[in-house]
Design a protein around this motif. Structure first.
Motif, PDB file in Angstrom:
ATOM      1  N   TYR A  32       0.831  -1.207   0.000  1.00  0.00           N
ATOM      2  CA  TYR A  32       0.000   0.000   0.000  1.00  0.00           C
ATOM      3  C   TYR A  32       0.863   1.253   0.000  1.00  0.00           C
ATOM      4  CZ  TYR A  32      -3.333   3.495   1.506  1.00  0.00           C
ATOM      5  OH  TYR A  32      -4.092   4.633   1.595  1.00  0.00           O
ATOM      6  N   SER A  33       1.902   1.295   0.809  1.00  0.00           N
ATOM      7  CA  SER A  33       2.723   2.506   0.890  1.00  0.00           C
ATOM      8  C   SER A  33       3.551   2.712  -0.369  1.00  0.00           C
ATOM      9  CB  SER A  33       3.624   2.465   2.122  1.00  0.00           C
ATOM     10  OG  SER A  33       4.560   1.409   2.018  1.00  0.00           O
ATOM     11  N   LYS A  34       3.913   1.623  -1.054  1.00  0.00           N
ATOM     12  CA  LYS A  34       4.690   1.748  -2.292  1.00  0.00           C
ATOM     13  C   LYS A  34       3.828   2.239  -3.456  1.00  0.00           C
ATOM     14  CE  LYS A  34       8.038  -1.801  -1.121  1.00  0.00           C
ATOM     15  NZ  LYS A  34       8.532  -3.151  -1.433  1.00  0.00           N
ATOM     16  N   ASN A  35       2.553   1.905  -3.450  1.00  0.00           N
ATOM     17  CA  ASN A  35       1.648   2.269  -4.542  1.00  0.00           C
ATOM     18  C   ASN A  35       0.628   3.307  -4.102  1.00  0.00           C
ATOM     19  OD1 ASN A  35       2.727   0.443  -6.470  1.00  0.00           O
ATOM     20  ND2 ASN A  35       1.777  -1.207  -5.306  1.00  0.00           N
ATOM     21  N   LYS A  36       1.062   4.238  -3.290  1.00  0.00           N
ATOM     22  CA  LYS A  36       0.140   5.208  -2.715  1.00  0.00           C
ATOM     23  C   LYS A  36      -0.442   6.156  -3.768  1.00  0.00           C
ATOM     24  CE  LYS A  36      -0.188   7.228   1.723  1.00  0.00           C
ATOM     25  NZ  LYS A  36       0.484   7.573   2.930  1.00  0.00           N
ATOM     26  N   SER A  37       0.283   6.414  -4.847  1.00  0.00           N
ATOM     27  CA  SER A  37      -0.204   7.350  -5.854  1.00  0.00           C
ATOM     28  C   SER A  37      -1.386   6.784  -6.642  1.00  0.00           C
ATOM     29  CB  SER A  37       0.917   7.721  -6.813  1.00  0.00           C
ATOM     30  OG  SER A  37       1.333   6.581  -7.538  1.00  0.00           O
ATOM     31  N   ARG A  38      -1.625   5.482  -6.557  1.00  0.00           N
ATOM     32  CA  ARG A  38      -2.715   4.857  -7.309  1.00  0.00           C
ATOM     33  C   ARG A  38      -3.950   4.615  -6.461  1.00  0.00           C
ATOM     34  NH1 ARG A  38       1.046   0.223  -9.857  1.00  0.00           N
ATOM     35  NH2 ARG A  38       2.469   1.591 -10.960  1.00  0.00           N
ATOM     36  N   THR A  39      -3.931   5.029  -5.242  1.00  0.00           N
ATOM     37  CA  THR A  39      -5.036   4.724  -4.330  1.00  0.00           C
ATOM     38  C   THR A  39      -6.118   5.795  -4.381  1.00  0.00           C
ATOM     39  OG1 THR A  39      -3.972   5.858  -2.506  1.00  0.00           O
ATOM     40  CG2 THR A  39      -3.487   3.519  -2.776  1.00  0.00           C
ATOM     41  N   SER A  40      -7.212   5.500  -3.711  1.00  0.00           N
ATOM     42  CA  SER A  40      -8.296   6.475  -3.636  1.00  0.00           C
ATOM     43  C   SER A  40      -7.895   7.669  -2.777  1.00  0.00           C
ATOM     44  CB  SER A  40      -9.550   5.821  -3.078  1.00  0.00           C
ATOM     45  OG  SER A  40      -9.319   5.355  -1.765  1.00  0.00           O
ATOM     46  N   GLU A  41      -6.967   7.457  -1.851  1.00  0.00           N
ATOM     47  CA  GLU A  41      -6.480   8.560  -1.023  1.00  0.00           C
ATOM     48  C   GLU A  41      -5.783   9.619  -1.881  1.00  0.00           C
ATOM     49  OE1 GLU A  41      -3.311   9.220   2.598  1.00  0.00           O
ATOM     50  OE2 GLU A  41      -4.182   7.252   2.295  1.00  0.00           O
ATOM     51  N   ALA A  42      -5.001   9.176  -2.856  1.00  0.00           N
ATOM     52  CA  ALA A  42      -4.334  10.105  -3.762  1.00  0.00           C
ATOM     53  C   ALA A  42      -5.353  10.836  -4.632  1.00  0.00           C
ATOM     54  CB  ALA A  42      -3.331   9.368  -4.627  1.00  0.00           C
ATOM     55  N   MET A  43      -6.387  10.112  -5.066  1.00  0.00           N
ATOM     56  CA  MET A  43      -7.425  10.750  -5.876  1.00  0.00           C
ATOM     57  C   MET A  43      -8.165  11.818  -5.069  1.00  0.00           C
ATOM     58  SD  MET A  43     -10.962   9.371  -7.446  1.00  0.00           S
ATOM     59  CE  MET A  43     -11.574   9.305  -5.802  1.00  0.00           C
ATOM     60  N   LEU A  44      -8.482  11.504  -3.809  1.00  0.00           N
ATOM     61  CA  LEU A  44      -9.151  12.487  -2.962  1.00  0.00           C
ATOM     62  C   LEU A  44      -8.277  13.715  -2.743  1.00  0.00           C
ATOM     63  CD1 LEU A  44     -10.822  10.229  -0.259  1.00  0.00           C
ATOM     64  CD2 LEU A  44     -11.967  11.570  -2.010  1.00  0.00           C
ATOM     65  N   SER A  45      -6.992  13.500  -2.616  1.00  0.00           N
ATOM     66  CA  SER A  45      -6.068  14.622  -2.438  1.00  0.00           C
ATOM     67  C   SER A  45      -6.049  15.524  -3.674  1.00  0.00           C
ATOM     68  CB  SER A  45      -4.667  14.091  -2.149  1.00  0.00           C
ATOM     69  OG  SER A  45      -3.757  15.133  -2.011  1.00  0.00           O
ATOM     70  N   ARG A  46      -6.022  14.906  -4.849  1.00  0.00           N
ATOM     71  CA  ARG A  46      -6.043  15.690  -6.094  1.00  0.00           C
ATOM     72  C   ARG A  46      -7.345  16.456  -6.254  1.00  0.00           C
ATOM     73  NH1 ARG A  46      -4.611  10.807  -8.964  1.00  0.00           N
ATOM     74  NH2 ARG A  46      -2.453  10.425  -8.446  1.00  0.00           N
ATOM     75  N   VAL A  47      -8.460  15.808  -5.955  1.00  0.00           N
ATOM     76  CA  VAL A  47      -9.766  16.463  -6.075  1.00  0.00           C
ATOM     77  C   VAL A  47      -9.859  17.637  -5.101  1.00  0.00           C
ATOM     78  CG1 VAL A  47     -12.249  16.130  -5.763  1.00  0.00           C
ATOM     79  CG2 VAL A  47     -10.926  14.425  -6.977  1.00  0.00           C
ATOM     80  N   THR A  48      -9.281  17.475  -3.907  1.00  0.00           N
ATOM     81  CA  THR A  48      -9.278  18.559  -2.927  1.00  0.00           C
ATOM     82  C   THR A  48      -8.519  19.771  -3.451  1.00  0.00           C
ATOM     83  OG1 THR A  48      -9.369  16.960  -1.122  1.00  0.00           O
ATOM     84  CG2 THR A  48      -8.659  19.177  -0.564  1.00  0.00           C
ATOM     85  N   VAL A  49      -7.355  19.535  -4.025  1.00  0.00           N
ATOM     86  CA  VAL A  49      -6.552  20.644  -4.559  1.00  0.00           C
ATOM     87  C   VAL A  49      -7.277  21.325  -5.711  1.00  0.00           C
ATOM     88  CG1 VAL A  49      -4.412  21.196  -5.775  1.00  0.00           C
ATOM     89  CG2 VAL A  49      -4.358  19.675  -3.799  1.00  0.00           C
ATOM     90  N   ILE A  50      -7.843  20.535  -6.609  1.00  0.00           N
ATOM     91  CA  ILE A  50      -8.542  21.104  -7.774  1.00  0.00           C
ATOM     92  C   ILE A  50      -9.755  21.918  -7.325  1.00  0.00           C
ATOM     93  CG2 ILE A  50      -9.907  20.497  -9.810  1.00  0.00           C
ATOM     94  CD1 ILE A  50      -7.942  18.129 -10.187  1.00  0.00           C
ATOM     95  N   CYS A  51     -10.544  21.382  -6.398  1.00  0.00           N
ATOM     96  CA  CYS A  51     -11.720  22.117  -5.906  1.00  0.00           C
ATOM     97  C   CYS A  51     -11.299  23.388  -5.173  1.00  0.00           C
ATOM     98  CB  CYS A  51     -12.552  21.237  -4.990  1.00  0.00           C
ATOM     99  SG  CYS A  51     -13.525  20.013  -5.855  1.00  0.00           S
ATOM    100  N   GLY A  52     -10.217  23.331  -4.423  1.00  0.00           N
ATOM    101  CA  GLY A  52      -9.726  24.516  -3.729  1.00  0.00           C
ATOM    102  C   GLY A  52      -9.299  25.614  -4.693  1.00  0.00           C
ATOM    103  N   ILE A  53      -8.620  25.224  -5.761  1.00  0.00           N
ATOM    104  CA  ILE A  53      -8.189  26.202  -6.769  1.00  0.00           C
ATOM    105  C   ILE A  53      -9.401  26.804  -7.474  1.00  0.00           C
ATOM    106  CG2 ILE A  53      -6.997  26.431  -8.988  1.00  0.00           C
ATOM    107  CD1 ILE A  53      -4.962  24.358  -7.905  1.00  0.00           C
ATOM    108  N   ILE A  54     -10.367  25.964  -7.855  1.00  0.00           N
ATOM    109  CA  ILE A  54     -11.575  26.463  -8.515  1.00  0.00           C
ATOM    110  C   ILE A  54     -12.336  27.410  -7.592  1.00  0.00           C
ATOM    111  CG2 ILE A  54     -13.842  25.792  -9.415  1.00  0.00           C
ATOM    112  CD1 ILE A  54     -12.496  23.232 -10.464  1.00  0.00           C
ATOM    113  N   PHE A  55     -12.436  27.047  -6.314  1.00  0.00           N
ATOM    114  CA  PHE A  55     -13.135  27.889  -5.350  1.00  0.00           C
ATOM    115  C   PHE A  55     -12.439  29.254  -5.224  1.00  0.00           C
ATOM    116  CE2 PHE A  55     -14.166  29.402  -1.083  1.00  0.00           C
ATOM    117  CZ  PHE A  55     -15.543  29.254  -1.073  1.00  0.00           C
ATOM    118  N   ALA A  56     -11.117  29.265  -5.147  1.00  0.00           N
ATOM    119  CA  ALA A  56     -10.379  30.525  -5.033  1.00  0.00           C
ATOM    120  C   ALA A  56     -10.547  31.386  -6.285  1.00  0.00           C
ATOM    121  CB  ALA A  56      -8.903  30.245  -4.778  1.00  0.00           C
TER     122      ALA A  56
END
Length: 77
Positions: A43-67
Motif C-alpha cells: 500500500y505505501s509503495k503504490n500510494k499514488s494509485r489509491t483512492s487517497e491520492a485521488m481524494l487529495s487531487r480532487v481537494t486541490v482542484i476544488c480549492g483552486i476552482i473555489f479561489a
C-alpha cells in the motif's frame, strides 16, 4: 452572470467539504511512536494509485476552482 457564479461556487464548496471529510486521518498517534513510524508495504509503495491520492487531487482542484471563483466574483462586483 453573478447568480450563476454564486451557484457554481456553492456547488464547489459542498464538493470540497465532502471530499475533505472523506479523507482518512494522517496521524498515527502513539502507535507510530511505538511501532517505529512507517512500514514498507504494498500500500505505501503504490500510494499514488489509491483512492487517497485521488481524494487529495480532487481537494486541490476544488480549492483552486473555489479561489478563482472568489476572485472573479470580487472583480465583477
Amino acid at each position: 452572470m453573478r447568480t450563476v457564479l454564486m451557484v457554481i461556487q456553492t456547488i464547489v464548496a459542498i464538493i470540497l467539504i465532502a471530499v475533505v471529510l472523506a479523507q482518512p486521518s494522517k496521524t498515527n498517534g502513539l502507535s507510530g511512536l511505538v511501532s517505529g513510524g512507517t512500514s514498507e508495504s504494498f500500500y505505501s509503495k503504490n500510494k499514488s494509485r489509491t483512492s487517497e491520492a485521488m481524494l487529495s487531487r480532487v481537494t486541490v482542484i476544488c480549492g483552486i476552482i473555489f479561489a478563482i471563483l472568489c476572485m472573479v466574483q470580487n472583480i465583477i462586483q
